[in-house]
Design a protein around this motif. Sequence first.
Motif, PDB file in Angstrom:
ATOM      1  N   LEU A  24      45.102  31.940  46.190  1.00  0.00           N
ATOM      2  CA  LEU A  24      45.686  33.103  45.541  1.00  0.00           C
ATOM      3  C   LEU A  24      46.848  32.740  44.398  1.00  0.00           C
ATOM      4  CD1 LEU A  24      45.966  36.576  44.087  1.00  0.00           C
ATOM      5  CD2 LEU A  24      47.070  36.601  46.353  1.00  0.00           C
ATOM      6  N   GLU A  25      46.549  32.134  43.314  1.00  0.00           N
ATOM      7  CA  GLU A  25      47.937  31.696  42.354  1.00  0.00           C
ATOM      8  C   GLU A  25      48.594  33.385  42.023  1.00  0.00           C
ATOM      9  OE1 GLU A  25      49.891  30.419  39.122  1.00  0.00           O
ATOM     10  OE2 GLU A  25      48.367  32.584  38.965  1.00  0.00           O
ATOM     11  N   GLY A  26      50.085  33.031  41.507  1.00  0.00           N
ATOM     12  CA  GLY A  26      50.830  34.408  41.771  1.00  0.00           C
ATOM     13  C   GLY A  26      50.895  34.562  39.683  1.00  0.00           C
ATOM     14  N   GLY A  27      50.979  36.454  39.652  1.00  0.00           N
ATOM     15  CA  GLY A  27      51.385  36.234  38.405  1.00  0.00           C
ATOM     16  C   GLY A  27      52.093  37.026  38.176  1.00  0.00           C
ATOM     17  N   TYR A  28      52.409  37.761  37.368  1.00  0.00           N
ATOM     18  CA  TYR A  28      53.325  38.338  36.266  1.00  0.00           C
ATOM     19  C   TYR A  28      53.022  39.460  36.263  1.00  0.00           C
ATOM     20  CZ  TYR A  28      54.885  33.196  35.838  1.00  0.00           C
ATOM     21  OH  TYR A  28      55.406  32.226  35.916  1.00  0.00           O
ATOM     22  N   ALA A  29      52.001  39.954  36.335  1.00  0.00           N
ATOM     23  CA  ALA A  29      51.984  41.118  35.489  1.00  0.00           C
ATOM     24  C   ALA A  29      51.169  41.298  37.038  1.00  0.00           C
ATOM     25  CB  ALA A  29      50.760  41.128  34.701  1.00  0.00           C
ATOM     26  N   LEU A  30      51.766  42.485  38.097  1.00  0.00           N
ATOM     27  CA  LEU A  30      51.116  42.923  39.251  1.00  0.00           C
ATOM     28  C   LEU A  30      49.573  43.227  38.781  1.00  0.00           C
ATOM     29  CD1 LEU A  30      54.500  44.372  41.191  1.00  0.00           C
ATOM     30  CD2 LEU A  30      53.003  42.114  41.497  1.00  0.00           C
ATOM     31  N   SER A  31      49.810  44.912  37.954  1.00  0.00           N
ATOM     32  CA  SER A  31      47.858  45.174  37.448  1.00  0.00           C
ATOM     33  C   SER A  31      47.097  44.409  37.822  1.00  0.00           C
ATOM     34  CB  SER A  31      47.948  46.144  36.232  1.00  0.00           C
ATOM     35  OG  SER A  31      48.219  45.404  34.920  1.00  0.00           O
ATOM     36  N   GLY A  32      46.946  43.324  36.543  1.00  0.00           N
ATOM     37  CA  GLY A  32      46.185  42.748  36.381  1.00  0.00           C
ATOM     38  C   GLY A  32      46.057  41.594  37.646  1.00  0.00           C
ATOM     39  N   LEU A  33      47.140  41.234  38.206  1.00  0.00           N
ATOM     40  CA  LEU A  33      46.910  40.572  39.581  1.00  0.00           C
ATOM     41  C   LEU A  33      45.745  41.373  40.757  1.00  0.00           C
ATOM     42  CD1 LEU A  33      47.226  38.164  41.529  1.00  0.00           C
ATOM     43  CD2 LEU A  33      49.546  39.204  42.591  1.00  0.00           C
ATOM     44  N   GLN A  34      46.171  43.144  40.680  1.00  0.00           N
ATOM     45  CA  GLN A  34      45.251  43.325  41.742  1.00  0.00           C
ATOM     46  C   GLN A  34      44.031  43.651  41.205  1.00  0.00           C
ATOM     47  OE1 GLN A  34      47.320  47.858  41.632  1.00  0.00           O
ATOM     48  NE2 GLN A  34      45.192  48.369  42.424  1.00  0.00           N
ATOM     49  N   GLU A  35      43.709  43.950  39.846  1.00  0.00           N
ATOM     50  CA  GLU A  35      42.699  43.628  38.854  1.00  0.00           C
ATOM     51  C   GLU A  35      41.587  42.605  39.497  1.00  0.00           C
ATOM     52  OE1 GLU A  35      42.503  44.772  35.110  1.00  0.00           O
ATOM     53  OE2 GLU A  35      44.204  47.023  35.996  1.00  0.00           O
ATOM     54  N   GLY A  36      42.106  41.577  39.437  1.00  0.00           N
ATOM     55  CA  GLY A  36      41.560  40.636  40.044  1.00  0.00           C
ATOM     56  C   GLY A  36      41.015  40.015  41.658  1.00  0.00           C
ATOM     57  N   THR A  37      41.842  40.927  41.456  1.00  0.00           N
ATOM     58  CA  THR A  37      41.644  40.248  43.592  1.00  0.00           C
ATOM     59  C   THR A  37      40.440  41.026  43.638  1.00  0.00           C
ATOM     60  OG1 THR A  37      44.536  39.323  43.962  1.00  0.00           O
ATOM     61  CG2 THR A  37      43.297  40.276  46.016  1.00  0.00           C
ATOM     62  N   GLN A  38      41.066  42.453  43.487  1.00  0.00           N
ATOM     63  CA  GLN A  38      40.131  43.581  43.612  1.00  0.00           C
ATOM     64  C   GLN A  38      38.378  43.089  43.450  1.00  0.00           C
ATOM     65  OE1 GLN A  38      41.477  47.339  42.453  1.00  0.00           O
ATOM     66  NE2 GLN A  38      41.898  47.528  44.414  1.00  0.00           N
ATOM     67  N   ALA A  39      38.424  42.246  42.644  1.00  0.00           N
ATOM     68  CA  ALA A  39      37.133  41.717  41.696  1.00  0.00           C
ATOM     69  C   ALA A  39      36.743  40.508  42.766  1.00  0.00           C
ATOM     70  CB  ALA A  39      37.191  41.096  39.959  1.00  0.00           C
ATOM     71  N   VAL A  40      37.662  39.861  43.036  1.00  0.00           N
ATOM     72  CA  VAL A  40      37.375  38.758  43.640  1.00  0.00           C
ATOM     73  C   VAL A  40      36.745  39.427  44.948  1.00  0.00           C
ATOM     74  CG1 VAL A  40      37.889  36.923  44.365  1.00  0.00           C
ATOM     75  CG2 VAL A  40      38.631  36.833  42.388  1.00  0.00           C
ATOM     76  N   LEU A  41      37.070  39.763  45.692  1.00  0.00           N
ATOM     77  CA  LEU A  41      37.209  40.724  46.913  1.00  0.00           C
ATOM     78  C   LEU A  41      35.551  41.699  46.816  1.00  0.00           C
ATOM     79  CD1 LEU A  41      40.528  41.895  48.111  1.00  0.00           C
ATOM     80  CD2 LEU A  41      39.420  39.815  48.948  1.00  0.00           C
ATOM     81  N   SER A  42      35.781  42.203  46.215  1.00  0.00           N
ATOM     82  CA  SER A  42      34.307  42.500  45.678  1.00  0.00           C
ATOM     83  C   SER A  42      33.496  41.633  45.233  1.00  0.00           C
ATOM     84  CB  SER A  42      34.076  43.604  44.407  1.00  0.00           C
ATOM     85  OG  SER A  42      35.213  44.597  44.637  1.00  0.00           O
ATOM     86  N   GLY A  43      33.017  40.737  44.970  1.00  0.00           N
ATOM     87  CA  GLY A  43      32.156  39.711  45.454  1.00  0.00           C
ATOM     88  C   GLY A  43      31.761  38.854  45.866  1.00  0.00           C
ATOM     89  N   LEU A  44      32.976  38.924  46.555  1.00  0.00           N
ATOM     90  CA  LEU A  44      32.474  38.356  48.435  1.00  0.00           C
ATOM     91  C   LEU A  44      32.124  39.413  48.983  1.00  0.00           C
ATOM     92  CD1 LEU A  44      35.716  35.688  48.689  1.00  0.00           C
ATOM     93  CD2 LEU A  44      33.716  35.160  48.175  1.00  0.00           C
TER      94      LEU A  44
END
Length: 85
Positions: A24-44
């Motif tokens: 997980l690489e840090g992000g500047y927009a918390l909403s984008g970080l949350q959405e991306g993390t949720q998408a990856v976890l859903s795929g896993l």
Amino acid sequence: YFAMTLLIRELANELCQGRLLFVLEGGYALSGLQEGTQAVLSGLLGSERAASIPTLEVPEGTSLRGIIDAAAQVHAARHPGFGAP
């Protein structure tokens, strides 16, 4: 990120007994970080979320369409159906 994770998971199953490492690489927009993390976890986890992935129609004859089509041809050689509607 969801669709990419599904492809990576499929390749991992085929090539390395399903082993994966995600960083997980840090992000500047918390909403984008949350959405991306949720998408990856859903795929896993194999969640059926594909229907909610937005698509973008790229007009025929544009430079972007040519780049997308060329990339799809390269990947389709290894993954039949890749890029098919």
